[in-house]
Design a protein around this motif. Structure first.
Motif, short mmCIF file in Angstrom:
data_model
loop_
_atom_site.label_atom_id
_atom_site.label_comp_id
_atom_site.label_asym_id
_atom_site.label_seq_id
_atom_site.Cartn_x
_atom_site.Cartn_y
_atom_site.Cartn_z
N LYS A 8 11.13 29.62 -21.74
CA LYS A 8 9.77 30.16 -21.70
C LYS A 8 8.87 29.47 -22.72
O LYS A 8 7.67 29.33 -22.48
N ILE A 9 9.44 29.05 -23.83
CA ILE A 9 8.66 28.28 -24.80
C ILE A 9 8.24 26.94 -24.19
O ILE A 9 7.08 26.54 -24.25
N TYR A 10 9.20 26.25 -23.59
CA TYR A 10 8.91 24.91 -23.08
C TYR A 10 8.16 24.93 -21.75
O TYR A 10 7.59 23.91 -21.36
N SER A 11 8.13 26.06 -21.07
CA SER A 11 7.32 26.17 -19.86
C SER A 11 5.89 26.59 -20.18
O SER A 11 5.03 26.59 -19.31
N GLU A 70 5.06 29.62 -21.26
CA GLU A 70 4.89 31.07 -21.13
C GLU A 70 4.80 31.74 -22.49
O GLU A 70 4.02 32.66 -22.70
N TYR A 71 5.62 31.28 -23.43
CA TYR A 71 5.52 31.73 -24.82
C TYR A 71 4.77 30.66 -25.61
O TYR A 71 5.19 29.49 -25.62
N THR A 72 3.71 31.04 -26.28
CA THR A 72 2.91 30.08 -27.03
C THR A 72 2.90 30.36 -28.52
O THR A 72 2.45 29.52 -29.30
N LYS A 73 3.37 31.53 -28.93
CA LYS A 73 3.38 31.89 -30.35
C LYS A 73 4.78 32.34 -30.78
O LYS A 73 5.51 32.97 -30.01
N ASP A 89 4.71 24.60 -31.39
CA ASP A 89 4.53 23.20 -30.99
C ASP A 89 5.86 22.73 -30.40
O ASP A 89 6.79 22.39 -31.12
N ALA A 90 5.95 22.74 -29.08
CA ALA A 90 7.20 22.40 -28.38
C ALA A 90 7.27 20.89 -28.16
O ALA A 90 6.75 20.36 -27.18
N LYS A 111 5.60 22.48 -20.08
CA LYS A 111 4.15 22.46 -20.29
C LYS A 111 3.87 22.76 -21.75
O LYS A 111 4.48 23.64 -22.35
N ARG A 112 2.92 22.03 -22.32
CA ARG A 112 2.60 22.19 -23.74
C ARG A 112 1.27 22.92 -23.89
O ARG A 112 0.30 22.62 -23.20
N SER A 113 1.23 23.89 -24.82
CA SER A 113 0.01 24.65 -25.07
C SER A 113 -1.08 23.76 -25.65
O SER A 113 -0.81 22.82 -26.40
N LEU A 114 -2.33 24.06 -25.32
CA LEU A 114 -3.48 23.28 -25.79
C LEU A 114 -3.55 23.27 -27.31
O LEU A 114 -3.93 22.27 -27.93
#
Length: 320
Positions: free
Chosen positions: A184-187, A189-192, A204-205, A228-231
């Motif tokens: 979920k972190i690397y997709s 879905e989890y950003t924090k 920061d994945a 997917k990486r968070s902005l």
């Protein structure tokens, strides 16, 4: 009046300069500092300091074995991944003649039977015929496709086990993640980190280079889940991945720690007993059509007690 005006202008200029200095300092500490490679130039260039694990060197950190096998003719040219370099260098030290290896202080020369070009280069070398045996993790889809395009069928012989691990800064309060949380972190879905029991900071994945052994293992771990990486991830605290021995022994960075996965820490005992959930083989890989008679002889020796002693005492888990 003019003096007062000049003083205000100077104050304004100083204030702007101070603001830029504060901004630059903050940007360095929040972002830039985390992406600086603090390892030596040799490590940066090759992912491993070659001269620390040279064969036939009294100061080498490789495992030494008085081998019952000594090859002199038809020596297979070998290559491989950074994480496995200390292992296949030890194989050469045990079995090959000393004059078969040529190191010029920065790398192995063209006439050396020992080479190092990392995972991507090694798979290309064995397909192109520049290497006879390479020691690597499982090939990527692109590497298998390259072999197919060149009418090469690769034979993969398992010679040991290793854990695929996730790493964070040592000050990160998170010590354990489930496999599902990592996905979920690397997709994205989890950003924090607060979503997995940590601080209220962005995650920061980090990812590895395409075609590297670690990236191939990560893609396998993710399955059909797209990464997917968070902005805003670049402002956060990082998580990365690699193989245990590379993190623990070759890089040996005291500022990072390995995470437990599903509550199991990736040590040798938990790899051996199968409790750590992400364990994979590493292989001796060669072209099935390569008719060098010493390839099967050398690999049989690697799977013998002597070869597996090197695998185990280099920090890996033997396949037998």
């Amino acid at each position: 009046m003019n003096v007062l005006k000049l003083a205000k202008q100077i104050s304004a200029i100083c204030a702007v300069a101070l603001a830029f200095a504060v901004f630059d300092f903050s940007l360095y500490n929040v972002v830039t500092k985390r992406y600086i490679n603090h390892t030596s130039r040799a490590m940066q260039a090759k992912s491993v300091e070659l001269d620390k694990y040279l064969p036939f060197d009294e100061n080498s950190q490789i495992v030494t074995v008085d081998s019952s096998l000594k090859l002199t003719d038809n020596l297979p040219v070998i290559d491989g991944a950074a994480a496995l370099y200390p292992v296949f260098s030890a194989f050469v030290n045990a079995v090959y003649p000393q004059d078969s290896v040529h190191f010029d202080g920065e790398g192995f020369t063209a006439d050396s039977y020992l080479h190092f070009s990392n995972t991507r280069g090694a798979y290309k070398s064995v397909v192109d015929g520049d290497a006879d045996i390479v020691f690597c993790a499982k090939p990527s889809a692109e590497q298998l496709e390259y072999a197919k395009q060149n009418n090469v069928e690769l034979e993969l012989v398992p010679i040991g086990f290793e854990a695929f691990v996730f790493i964070v800064n040592k000050n990160n309060p998170v010590d354990n993640l489930s496999a599902e949380q990592v996905r979920k972190i690397y997709s994205g879905e989890y950003t924090k980190w607060s979503q997995v029991g940590g601080n209220n900071r962005f995650i920061d994945a980090l990812q590895r280079n395409e075609g590297s052994g670690s990236q191939t293992a990560m893609l396998s771990f993710m399955g059909d889940t797209h990464m997917k990486r968070s902005l805003w991830s670049f402002t956060g605290s990082a998580i990365g991945y690699s193989f245990r021995y590379y993190v623990e022994s070759i890089v040996a960075n005291g500022d990072i720690k390995m995470l437990s996965l599903n509550g199991v820490y990736p040590d040798k005992e938990n790899i051996s007993n199968g409790s750590y959930p992400v364990v994979s083989n590493f292989y001796a890989v060669y072209n099935k059509d390569n008719n060098n008679p010493d390839i099967p002889v050398f690999i049989d020796w690697i799977l013998s007690d002597e070869g597996q002693f090197i695998v185990e005492n280099s920090g890996y888990v033997p396949v037998n």
